[in-house]
Design a protein around this motif. Structure first.
Motif, PDB file in Angstrom:
ATOM      1  N   VAL A 103       0.838  -1.205   0.000  1.00 49.05           N
ATOM      2  CA  VAL A 103       0.000   0.000   0.000  1.00 49.05           C
ATOM      3  C   VAL A 103       0.872   1.254   0.000  1.00 49.05           C
ATOM      4  N   SER A 104       2.012   1.213   0.687  1.00 52.93           N
ATOM      5  CA  SER A 104       2.933   2.346   0.669  1.00 52.93           C
ATOM      6  C   SER A 104       3.419   2.652  -0.742  1.00 52.93           C
ATOM      7  N   HIS A 105       3.730   1.600  -1.502  1.00 51.77           N
ATOM      8  CA  HIS A 105       4.144   1.804  -2.895  1.00 51.77           C
ATOM      9  C   HIS A 105       2.998   2.365  -3.736  1.00 51.77           C
ATOM     10  N   ALA A 106       1.786   1.907  -3.461  1.00 47.01           N
ATOM     11  CA  ALA A 106       0.624   2.441  -4.189  1.00 47.01           C
ATOM     12  C   ALA A 106       0.433   3.921  -3.886  1.00 47.01           C
ATOM     13  N   LEU A 107       0.619   4.311  -2.624  1.00 45.61           N
ATOM     14  CA  LEU A 107       0.479   5.721  -2.240  1.00 45.61           C
ATOM     15  C   LEU A 107       1.567   6.576  -2.881  1.00 45.61           C
ATOM     16  N   GLN A 108       2.780   6.025  -2.958  1.00 43.98           N
ATOM     17  CA  GLN A 108       3.855   6.752  -3.631  1.00 43.98           C
ATOM     18  C   GLN A 108       3.510   6.994  -5.094  1.00 43.98           C
ATOM     19  N   LEU A 109       2.934   5.978  -5.716  1.00 42.49           N
ATOM     20  CA  LEU A 109       2.527   6.109  -7.115  1.00 42.49           C
ATOM     21  C   LEU A 109       1.490   7.216  -7.273  1.00 42.49           C
ATOM     22  N   LYS A 110       0.517   7.252  -6.357  1.00 38.22           N
ATOM     23  CA  LYS A 110      -0.503   8.300  -6.407  1.00 38.22           C
ATOM     24  C   LYS A 110       0.130   9.682  -6.250  1.00 38.22           C
ATOM     25  N   THR A 111       1.088   9.785  -5.342  1.00 41.43           N
ATOM     26  CA  THR A 111       1.724  11.084  -5.088  1.00 41.43           C
ATOM     27  C   THR A 111       2.547  11.548  -6.281  1.00 41.43           C
ATOM     28  N   VAL A 112       3.387  10.644  -6.791  1.00 35.90           N
ATOM     29  CA  VAL A 112       4.277  11.000  -7.907  1.00 35.90           C
ATOM     30  C   VAL A 112       3.478  11.404  -9.132  1.00 35.90           C
ATOM     31  N   GLN A 113       2.415  10.645  -9.417  1.00 41.06           N
ATOM     32  CA  GLN A 113       1.630  10.927 -10.626  1.00 41.06           C
ATOM     33  C   GLN A 113       0.445  11.851 -10.352  1.00 41.06           C
ATOM     34  N   ARG A 114       0.325  12.307  -9.108  1.00 36.76           N
ATOM     35  CA  ARG A 114      -0.756  13.221  -8.715  1.00 36.76           C
ATOM     36  C   ARG A 114      -2.128  12.648  -9.089  1.00 36.76           C
ATOM     37  N   LEU A 115      -2.338  11.427  -8.655  1.00 40.44           N
ATOM     38  CA  LEU A 115      -3.577  10.720  -8.983  1.00 40.44           C
ATOM     39  C   LEU A 115      -4.597  10.876  -7.862  1.00 40.44           C
ATOM     40  N   HIS A 116      -5.856  11.018  -8.236  1.00 38.27           N
ATOM     41  CA  HIS A 116      -6.959  11.031  -7.279  1.00 38.27           C
ATOM     42  C   HIS A 116      -7.859   9.842  -7.617  1.00 38.27           C
ATOM     43  N   VAL A 117      -7.341   8.655  -7.268  1.00 40.51           N
ATOM     44  CA  VAL A 117      -8.042   7.409  -7.620  1.00 40.51           C
ATOM     45  C   VAL A 117      -8.094   6.506  -6.394  1.00 40.51           C
ATOM     46  N   PRO A 118      -9.069   5.590  -6.338  1.00 44.15           N
ATOM     47  CA  PRO A 118      -9.161   4.666  -5.206  1.00 44.15           C
ATOM     48  C   PRO A 118      -8.040   3.622  -5.237  1.00 44.15           C
ATOM     49  N   ILE A 119      -7.753   3.084  -4.064  1.00 45.12           N
ATOM     50  CA  ILE A 119      -6.859   1.931  -3.932  1.00 45.12           C
ATOM     51  C   ILE A 119      -7.702   0.725  -3.533  1.00 45.12           C
ATOM     52  N   ILE A 120      -7.668  -0.292  -4.376  1.00 49.17           N
ATOM     53  CA  ILE A 120      -8.375  -1.541  -4.103  1.00 49.17           C
ATOM     54  C   ILE A 120      -7.325  -2.599  -3.767  1.00 49.17           C
ATOM     55  N   ILE A 142      -6.673   1.804   2.143  1.00 49.01           N
ATOM     56  CA  ILE A 142      -7.362   0.876   1.242  1.00 49.01           C
ATOM     57  C   ILE A 142      -8.829   1.283   1.175  1.00 49.01           C
ATOM     58  N   ASP A 143      -9.283   1.633  -0.009  1.00 53.61           N
ATOM     59  CA  ASP A 143     -10.678   2.072  -0.161  1.00 53.61           C
ATOM     60  C   ASP A 143     -11.650   0.903  -0.215  1.00 53.61           C
ATOM     61  N   TYR A 144     -11.208  -0.230  -0.761  1.00 58.42           N
ATOM     62  CA  TYR A 144     -12.039  -1.446  -0.739  1.00 58.42           C
ATOM     63  C   TYR A 144     -11.103  -2.648  -0.668  1.00 58.42           C
ATOM     64  N   LEU A 145     -11.396  -3.568   0.246  1.00 56.82           N
ATOM     65  CA  LEU A 145     -10.601  -4.779   0.425  1.00 56.82           C
ATOM     66  C   LEU A 145     -11.427  -5.976  -0.026  1.00 56.82           C
ATOM     67  N   ALA A 146     -10.976  -6.613  -1.118  1.00 56.73           N
ATOM     68  CA  ALA A 146     -11.691  -7.761  -1.706  1.00 56.73           C
ATOM     69  C   ALA A 146     -11.028  -9.051  -1.235  1.00 56.73           C
ATOM     70  N   LEU A 147     -11.697  -9.753  -0.334  1.00 59.49           N
ATOM     71  CA  LEU A 147     -11.102 -10.941   0.280  1.00 59.49           C
ATOM     72  C   LEU A 147     -11.697 -12.240  -0.243  1.00 59.49           C
ATOM     73  N   GLY A 148     -10.882 -13.271  -0.193  1.00 59.02           N
ATOM     74  CA  GLY A 148     -11.312 -14.636  -0.460  1.00 59.02           C
ATOM     75  C   GLY A 148     -10.870 -15.527   0.677  1.00 59.02           C
ATOM     76  N   HIS A 149     -11.396 -16.734   0.698  1.00 59.44           N
ATOM     77  CA  HIS A 149     -11.079 -17.836   1.617  1.00 59.44           C
ATOM     78  C   HIS A 149     -12.308 -18.290   2.392  1.00 59.44           C
ATOM     79  N   LEU A 150     -13.034 -17.363   3.023  1.00 57.34           N
ATOM     80  CA  LEU A 150     -14.259 -17.764   3.715  1.00 57.34           C
ATOM     81  C   LEU A 150     -15.390 -17.873   2.700  1.00 57.34           C
TER      82      LEU A 150
END
Length: 407
Positions: free
Chosen positions: A170-187, A225-233
């Protein structure tokens, strides 16, 4: 942008020896129709695509046919992560070819954290979404063992390892948002057992480590994380009541205990943030019924179901006190020539302990490996710390067998 979250297909899984090919095919047909009619842009599959690490040719063909057919639906991206039932190397083998079709497959983690970060772009090539595609995190990948560790220490290390990995990706995803100045959700995706999660006895959910070890608290997931999509249960549910942290559950009931539960996939709509989350009910493709009672009660219930003239698979639990000679033959004669099919008969009259045969005809094919192991532990009165240690060793051996093709 519209996303659809599904998981735990378990393609190839049988129910007490009865193949379920028609159900799997019908589900995937329904899923393709749903993706097309609802104009879904991104499909998320959070692990356990197959039921075993060595899926049958039939299961493989169905999977690849689905990935081919989805290209005609308008869905622009598919993100697939491995679950604990999947072979990571098997899923990733065609990843290079599939990526040319915008199908992103993440089977396992390695030193390249960036492979788990997928930027989804719109038709105008503008980034619209960042996906942290975290697969099932295997114990050997997230913690190092130390001599003399207690079960609690192992659990703490596992949970810390899982938290560290989500923090990093998630830290790498946030860095990507900052560098590219993105206003998008993180899934983010995941395949794990969240603490407090609900499962049903006999639903086929395999303990990932040992007992309650690494039942992951919801607090470990980064708030970003704006939405967490889980599996297993296998039951659809929220994690700690949080609307944005979800298990979609398996699309088919994997046991009679789940026969009455509604099954679903989850649709998410977003722009710069999550706008809506909705469960879409999956149709029932094969009716399951569990009947319980003495012989007269069972025969009456079977007569009622027979009159409905529809395909029903039955689990029969005889609870009468009378010892009935040829019970199985009597029950099977009652459904002869109908659309009813008995898959399992449990005769509680002859069960003397939890280790006794559940029916006079019970075979190993009717029991999972985990059930056999659990019965052995109970038969030898093994409990407490020793049971936890033995279960840990058993799960490690099972994982090694399932993943021996990864080297």
């Amino acid at each position: 942008m519209k996303l659809l979250h599904t998981s735990d297909w378990h393609l190839g899984r049988a129910l007490y020896g009865r193949k379920r090919n028609d159900e799997f095919s019908q589900f995937l047909d329904w899923l393709l129709d749903t993706i097309s009619s609802r104009a879904i842009d991104v499909l998320l599959i959070a692990g356990d695509i197959f039921d075993t690490t060595t899926p049958s040719n039939w299961a493989q063909n169905l999977y690849y046919q689905f990935l081919t057919r989805i290209q005609q639906t308008g869905c622009r991206h598919v993100v697939i992560t491995a679950g604990n039932h999947d072979s990571a190397s098997f899923l990733e083998a065609p990843a290079g070819i599939l990526k040319t079709m915008n199908i992103h497959v993440i089977g396992s983690i390695d030193d390249n954290i960036h492979k788990e970060i997928i930027t989804i772009k719109g038709t105008d090539e503008t980034p619209q979404l960042i996906i942290c595609a975290v697969p099932y995190l295997r114990e050997r990948d997230i913690r190092s063992a130390s001599p003399g560790e207690t079960v609690d220490e192992k659990s703490a290390k596992l949970i810390q390892g899982i938290q560290n990995h989500y923090d990093e990706v998630v830290s790498h995803a946030l860095q990507l948002k900052t560098v590219q100045r993105l206003h998008v959700p993180i899934i983010a995706l995941g395949h794990l057992f969240a603490a407090g999660g609900q499962s049903v006895k006999g639903d086929g959910v395999r303990e990932l480590y040992v007992g309650s070890l690494a039942h992951v608290p919801a607090s470990i997931f980064p708030d970003e994380i704006d939405y967490l999509a889980l599996g297993h249960l296998h039951s659809s549910q929220r994690v700690a009541g949080d609307e944005s942290r979800r298990y979609c559950g398996s699309p088919l009931p994997v046991s009679f205990a789940e026969g009455k539960k509604a099954k679903s996939v989850i649709q998410i709509e977003c722009t710069s943030n999550i706008e809506s989350i909705a469960e879409l009910e999956v149709p029932c493709f094969q009716r399951l019924e569990s009947l319980e009672g003495d012989l007269q009660q069972l025969l009456e219930k079977m007569t009622h179901l027979r009159a409905q003239n529809c395909s029903i698979w039955l689990e029969i639990k005889y609870t009468g006190e009378e010892l009935i000679p040829h019970l199985q033959e009597t029950l099977r004669e009652a459904v002869a020539g109908s659309k009813l099919e008995i898959l399992r008969i449990l005769n509680t009259r002859i069960i003397n302990s939890v280790l006794s045969s559940e029916t006079s005809q019970e075979t190993l094919e009717e029991l999972s490996v985990e059930e056999v192991f659990a019965r052995c532990l109970a038969q030898n009165d093994i409990s407490g710390e020793q049971q936890n240690e033995l279960t840990l060793r058993f799960n490690q051996a099972m994982e090694a067998l399932q993943q021996n093709d990864q080297g």
